[in-house]
Motif scaffolding. Sequence first.
Motif, PDB file in Angstrom:
ATOM      1  N   ASN A   1       1.516   4.398  -1.756  1.00  0.00           N
ATOM      2  CA  ASN A   1       2.529   4.040  -0.754  1.00  0.00           C
ATOM      3  C   ASN A   1       2.268   2.710  -0.058  1.00  0.00           C
ATOM      4  N   GLU A   2       1.301   1.929  -0.535  1.00  0.00           N
ATOM      5  CA  GLU A   2       1.020   0.648   0.097  1.00  0.00           C
ATOM      6  C   GLU A   2       1.930  -0.453  -0.457  1.00  0.00           C
ATOM      7  N   VAL A   3       2.252  -1.414   0.413  1.00  0.00           N
ATOM      8  CA  VAL A   3       2.974  -2.630   0.025  1.00  0.00           C
ATOM      9  C   VAL A   3       1.978  -3.773   0.008  1.00  0.00           C
TER      10      VAL A   3
ATOM     11  N   GLN B   1       9.858  -5.630  -4.021  1.00  0.00           N
ATOM     12  CA  GLN B   1      10.462  -5.946  -2.728  1.00  0.00           C
ATOM     13  C   GLN B   1      10.804  -7.429  -2.588  1.00  0.00           C
TER      14      GLN B   1
ATOM     15  N   LYS C   1       5.662  -2.352  -3.823  1.00  0.00           N
ATOM     16  CA  LYS C   1       5.274  -1.088  -3.183  1.00  0.00           C
ATOM     17  C   LYS C   1       5.013  -0.071  -4.280  1.00  0.00           C
TER      18      LYS C   1
END
Length: 411
Positions: A41-43, A96, A280
């Motif tokens: 779940n990290e960007v 993103q 992400k």
Amino acid sequence: MGIKEIRTALKVDLSKPAGEQPGLHNRWHPDIPACNKIANNEVVKIECLDWTGGQIQNNDSADDIKNVDLTQIHYLSGPFDIESAEPGDVLLVEIQDVQPSQDQPWGFTGVFHRQNGGGFLDELYPEAAKAIWDFEGIFCSSRHIPHVRFAGLIHPGILGCAPSAGVLAEWNRREGELIAANTSTDRVVAQPPEPKSSHAGGADGDIKSKVAKEGARTIPGRPEHGGNCDIKNLSRGSKIYLPVHVPGAKFSVGDLHFSQGDGEISFCGAIEMAGVITLKFNVIKAGMAKLGMKSPIFQPGPVEPQFGPGRYLTFEGFSVDEHGKQHYLDTTVAYRQTCLRVIEYLRRYGYSDYQIYLLLSCAPVQGHIAGIVDIPNACTTLGVPMDIFDFDIRPEAEIVKREMGSCAFAS
């Protein structure tokens, strides 16, 4: 969200040889060590060199295209261990953002020499040629292809997770069989493992030697993991679902494109660039079984250059080649003929064939399969957005031949 700066998981050095940077690699192999870890779940932001590792220069000569060392490509950023990812999972990657490098606000499109890479139309256009594109925000233009300006549908050409040892062996088996079955042709049908210029990231010793001997080339996309698919609509806002074959997934990305047409027909056909991509990551546990996944799936994002349906001039091609030979439902032959119809049409305005070939490779043209059931002729189409030109290319408009200069050629 929004309360701290996005972490950069990898920085690259544009001034340093790609083969000396441990965060890069140019072969697919499960034993290449991860260069960093990314949380579920990290960007993160990931910096990338252009696919040649800086071999192509911003000048008016195509000598660098003609003499490019194709044993080096593609230089990918990674691999990255993704927290909790295990074989059988699916890695959901959301694109993103993608931006050119602030230190290198230009890109290139090339026609490779037929004896060094070639391309879709290399029997007709065998010489090396190049166009340099300057970036201005979301727009690009080229001194080598004048009277054209358009917004880029910016995207990564390569996204993928590392193969397992079994998947790698299967790639090498089936591609080796293809090579062995085509020894009588002058075409290179596949590229086997090549120790020359192999870069295994931070590996050393026996692992480095093993990767050089066994590592799969990054040139083709493959069904088990995606890889080099060059899909122009896999752009900002897109989500791609990637099969996981090894612990940590060992995800890699690279081959960033400012723009590309459907098919990337000249092989070095996108506007290739160095840049930074913001991604992400989300792990879908046991996702391969849940989705019945045998190859990647993606959902396009909301960002795309806006050309209305009536603003494309669309050309048709059929599976009868330029020599008058009839082929049976061959979409490759049909698409080749479609491209040639565009070249014949646009040369009336003063462009050279090579300029048009380069433009069709990198401008946001729309290629489609129109019909594959009406024997013997497959039909394909190619839509050229009329608004990328600063003059009217409609068939009913007056034809004015202009001074269009030249793309760059080898000396």
